[in-house]
Design an enzyme around this catalytic site. Sequence first.
Site, PDB file in Angstrom:
ATOM      1  N   ARG A 247       0.843  -1.187   0.000  1.00  0.00           N
ATOM      2  CA  ARG A 247       0.000   0.000   0.000  1.00  0.00           C
ATOM      3  C   ARG A 247       0.881   1.241   0.000  1.00  0.00           C
ATOM      4  O   ARG A 247       1.932   1.279   0.657  1.00  0.00           O
ATOM      5  CB  ARG A 247      -0.913   0.051   1.250  1.00  0.00           C
ATOM      6  CG  ARG A 247      -2.179  -0.787   1.170  1.00  0.00           C
ATOM      7  CD  ARG A 247      -3.133  -0.276   0.103  1.00  0.00           C
ATOM      8  NE  ARG A 247      -4.394  -0.989   0.082  1.00  0.00           N
ATOM      9  CZ  ARG A 247      -4.625  -2.115  -0.580  1.00  0.00           C
ATOM     10  NH1 ARG A 247      -3.639  -2.677  -1.260  1.00  0.00           N
ATOM     11  NH2 ARG A 247      -5.817  -2.677  -0.565  1.00  0.00           N
ATOM     12  N   GLU A 276      -2.827   7.864  -6.040  1.00  0.00           N
ATOM     13  CA  GLU A 276      -2.914   6.954  -7.174  1.00  0.00           C
ATOM     14  C   GLU A 276      -3.936   7.443  -8.196  1.00  0.00           C
ATOM     15  O   GLU A 276      -5.089   7.684  -7.820  1.00  0.00           O
ATOM     16  CB  GLU A 276      -3.269   5.544  -6.692  1.00  0.00           C
ATOM     17  CG  GLU A 276      -2.163   4.944  -5.846  1.00  0.00           C
ATOM     18  CD  GLU A 276      -2.477   3.567  -5.287  1.00  0.00           C
ATOM     19  OE1 GLU A 276      -1.551   2.923  -4.747  1.00  0.00           O
ATOM     20  OE2 GLU A 276      -3.650   3.155  -5.359  1.00  0.00           O
ATOM     21  N   HIS A 295      -0.926   0.306  -9.259  1.00  0.00           N
ATOM     22  CA  HIS A 295      -1.666  -0.525  -8.303  1.00  0.00           C
ATOM     23  C   HIS A 295      -2.424  -1.646  -9.026  1.00  0.00           C
ATOM     24  O   HIS A 295      -3.610  -1.889  -8.784  1.00  0.00           O
ATOM     25  CB  HIS A 295      -2.638   0.335  -7.489  1.00  0.00           C
ATOM     26  CG  HIS A 295      -2.994  -0.281  -6.157  1.00  0.00           C
ATOM     27  ND1 HIS A 295      -3.428   0.453  -5.084  1.00  0.00           N
ATOM     28  CD2 HIS A 295      -2.994  -1.575  -5.737  1.00  0.00           C
ATOM     29  CE1 HIS A 295      -3.680  -0.338  -4.064  1.00  0.00           C
ATOM     30  NE2 HIS A 295      -3.410  -1.572  -4.432  1.00  0.00           N
TER      31      HIS A 295
END
Length: 353
Positions: A247, A276, A295
């Site tokens: 993360r 992100e 991600h």
Amino acid sequence: MTGSFKAHVCRLDLWINPVFDETLARNPDVVVEVASSDPSCAATEKTLADAHVYHVCAAKDDLPKRWWVNSDLIEASPNLLCVSAGGAGYDTVDVEACTKAGIPVVNQAGANAHSVAEHTFALLLAVIKRVVESDRMLRTASGFKREDLMGDEIHGCTIGLVGIGEIGTRTARIAAGFGLKVLAYDPYVAEEDVRARGAEPVSLETLLKHSDFVSLHCPLTAQTRHMIGAEQFAVMKPGSVFISTARGGIHDEIALYKALSSGRLRGAGLDVWEVEPPPHEAPLLSLANVVATFHTAGVSHGGRRNVARSSAEQILMMLEGVRPPHLLNPEVWERFMKRREQILGHASKLESV
């Protein structure tokens, strides 16, 4: 159930593999309601107010904060029995607030573990073998030699895993196939269990000092936020590689940029970011020795399908009064069972799917 009463499952109109709706649709006593993710939509607030289950996106930058599970949303949703986070992470869920309200929370730990573990090595190999650099030069330059892009082998090196849960364990297994020695730091796993999962248990400092590659596989919590910063990068073995598919926020991006640009670290493979997607001007994206992805480690077709199926199956289990395998706040289960009976009543005996 009697056939007249329906358990209402709310999800937002964000992409999810169709197996989620298909699995829940097999039970005639469950209704899936798809609400707008628009933070100003009053209809979504009404849908959540009536919902018994909320399946929430786990990606913090994909979900408007208006629809995060917090004390305000819980207060406005008096019928809410349980919450399902659509991933191994649960950044969008205040588990403590749910626990206080008697609401169990599940995540989908392990559902996309193969995808994330594979992506870890995609990043590592891309950095070590200089895959992205080679691709760019072949497209834009000429007159260079193969030796200008010489990479290295990983066989015989040491990888250190920060966290050895479902994903970390799969990463350790893959590492063994590459001939790597595996160290692991996880204060929540007993030493004998770490060894059973394919790694040698060590302290975080020892891991950083002796690993050629350091890979993060822990959740983002108050305890892990910026746990890898300037001090930790300074301890890492000179010329080592940093990888994170965990993360954004667990590592300090500014400190990592300094460690890379100074030459202390050889490179980094990053799938997760504080914001992100990261802005184009993000310092880390300016470095040739950084391989970046958006991600997407767990966002494979197989990974998304497994997460969706896991989510639906755990929701059905909770509605049936069966304790699910990935319960984040087990201390709430007894209270949940009482609330379930109060809200769903005797009609809550769901038929098996």
